[in-house]
Design a protein around this motif. Structure first.
Motif, PDB file in Angstrom:
ATOM      1  N   ALA A 163       0.774  -1.191   0.255  1.00 34.13           N
ATOM      2  CA  ALA A 163      -0.026   0.059  -0.008  1.00 34.13           C
ATOM      3  C   ALA A 163       0.827   1.390  -0.066  1.00 34.13           C
ATOM      4  CB  ALA A 163      -0.931   0.124   1.277  1.00 34.13           C
ATOM      5  N   GLY A 164       1.863   1.133  -0.642  1.00 34.74           N
ATOM      6  CA  GLY A 164       2.850   2.414  -1.009  1.00 34.74           C
ATOM      7  C   GLY A 164       3.914   2.581   0.291  1.00 34.74           C
ATOM      8  N   LYS A 165       3.934   1.429   1.353  1.00 32.91           N
ATOM      9  CA  LYS A 165       4.791   1.749   2.309  1.00 32.91           C
ATOM     10  C   LYS A 165       6.168   1.079   2.118  1.00 32.91           C
ATOM     11  CE  LYS A 165       3.784   3.635   5.463  1.00 32.91           C
ATOM     12  NZ  LYS A 165       3.991   4.988   5.832  1.00 32.91           N
ATOM     13  N   THR A 166       6.403   0.162   0.961  1.00 38.03           N
ATOM     14  CA  THR A 166       7.619  -0.322   0.595  1.00 38.03           C
ATOM     15  C   THR A 166       8.200   0.000  -0.621  1.00 38.03           C
ATOM     16  OG1 THR A 166       7.112  -2.057   2.255  1.00 38.03           O
ATOM     17  CG2 THR A 166       8.975  -2.325   0.840  1.00 38.03           C
ATOM     18  N   LEU A 167       9.269   0.224  -0.935  1.00 45.65           N
ATOM     19  CA  LEU A 167      10.005   0.543  -2.296  1.00 45.65           C
ATOM     20  C   LEU A 167      11.155  -0.236  -2.370  1.00 45.65           C
ATOM     21  CD1 LEU A 167      10.307   2.166  -4.928  1.00 45.65           C
ATOM     22  CD2 LEU A 167      11.543   3.816  -3.625  1.00 45.65           C
ATOM     23  N   THR A 168      11.109  -1.368  -3.190  1.00 43.13           N
ATOM     24  CA  THR A 168      12.034  -2.267  -3.471  1.00 43.13           C
ATOM     25  C   THR A 168      12.925  -2.063  -4.692  1.00 43.13           C
ATOM     26  OG1 THR A 168      10.921  -4.019  -2.105  1.00 43.13           O
ATOM     27  CG2 THR A 168      12.901  -4.649  -3.265  1.00 43.13           C
ATOM     28  N   CYS A 169      14.234  -2.156  -4.498  1.00 38.21           N
ATOM     29  CA  CYS A 169      15.150  -1.736  -6.026  1.00 38.21           C
ATOM     30  C   CYS A 169      16.381  -2.787  -5.868  1.00 38.21           C
ATOM     31  CB  CYS A 169      15.710  -0.335  -5.889  1.00 38.21           C
ATOM     32  SG  CYS A 169      14.628   0.894  -5.700  1.00 38.21           S
ATOM     33  N   ASP A 170      16.638  -2.963  -7.140  1.00 39.21           N
ATOM     34  CA  ASP A 170      17.882  -3.827  -7.563  1.00 39.21           C
ATOM     35  C   ASP A 170      19.037  -2.699  -7.369  1.00 39.21           C
ATOM     36  OD1 ASP A 170      16.490  -6.010  -8.008  1.00 39.21           O
ATOM     37  OD2 ASP A 170      16.063  -5.288 -10.026  1.00 39.21           O
TER      38      ASP A 170
END
Length: 286
Positions: free
Chosen positions: A104-111
């Motif tokens: 719900a917009g609370k986590t941002l996961t990146c490589d």
């Protein structure tokens, strides 16, 4: 047989049965950066670390990082996160790509990748910076917030380095909004909207507080000034305060009668005016 001294072994990569034993992970110290953002605003937060240990050379691809949004904020859609070296604005060969938003917009996961390069190093005293974007909820309570930690683990040819900390934001107050003014009785009553729980303060042109109220749970407020201020007695200013934060001033121009200026009476003009936090009135000519 040559004897290796302790000094010769420390900090070196030693091969044992074909396995490289890496030195202890280098240290990364957080550079605490708290970014002020107003309610309803979108902006970049700063996640910054300086290598206080030995240089780690030839950093490798394959890492991921999961940022958490601080209280009152969420991550808008973003497929990359800007990455800098030293200072914001200075390019960095290490990139944050393939980013996805979840929870719900609370986590941002990146490589985390090195853009195809094999010679990137994190040198001693070098600073790596990432600036993920967040949006502050329009009704977010003002104050300072830190998210749960995001951890970056990087491995190089001669060691590894770990950086772990949360994102920091300071939610600031927007100016309260006016919705109506009533001079029909013996006193002037101002009404508007603001942050629930905030204290509304109305001041006269001399800076004296002439009225106060608390914003209700529905976001509305009403202040009876106790006197008729429709006689052109000067501008009134209104602020809202909560959790030690005070908003910018919204200005109300006193007038004989509460007649909205015809030049801005149209819907778009009025919406623009209210959005700016000002409610201008004109005097009715005899």
């Amino acid at each position: 047989m040559r004897k290796l001294t302790r000094a010769a072994v420390l900090g070196a990569t030693v091969a044992v049965a074909g396995i490289a034993l890496l030195p202890t992970a280098a240290n990364a110290a957080e550079n605490v950066v708290q970014v002020p953002l107003a309610q309803g605003a979108t902006g970049d937060l700063v996640w910054s670390f300086t290598n206080t240990g030995a240089a780690v050379n030839n950093l490798r691809d394959g890492s991921t990082i999961a940022f958490s949004a601080p209280t009152g904020t969420t991550f808008p859609g973003q497929t990359t996160v800007p990455s800098y070296f030293g200072t914001v604005g200075t390019g960095n060969a290490m990139h944050y790509t393939g980013c996805t938003v979840s929870n719900a917009g609370k986590t941002l996961t990146c490589d985390v990748n090195m853009n195809g390069l094999t010679n990137i190093s994190w040198g001693t005293n070098g600073t790596f910076i990432a600036t993920p974007k967040v949006t502050v909820a329009a009704n977010a309570a003002p104050g300072a917030y830190t998210s749960s930690s995001a951890t970056l683990n990087l491995t190089g040819s001669n060691g590894s380095i770990t950086a772990s900390a949360g994102l920091r934001v300071k939610v600031t107050m927007a100016a309260p909004q006016f919705s109506s003014v009533d001079n029909s009785g013996d006193t002037t009553v101002l009404k508007g909207s603001g942050t629930p729980g905030a204290t509304i303060a109305v001041k006269d042109a001399s800076g004296n507080t002439i009225g106060a109220a608390t914003v209700g749970s529905d976001g509305s407020w009403s202040v009876d000034l106790g006197a008729d201020f429709s006689n052109g007695s000067g501008d009134l200013t209104v602020t809202q305060s909560l959790n030690g934060e005070t908003s910018p001033e919204a200005t109300f121009a006193g007038a004989d009668l509460p007649v909205i200026n015809s030049a801005i009476a149209g819907g778009a003009g009025l919406a623009t005016l209210l959005g700016a936090g000002a409610f201008l009135l004109r005097r009715r000519m005899a």
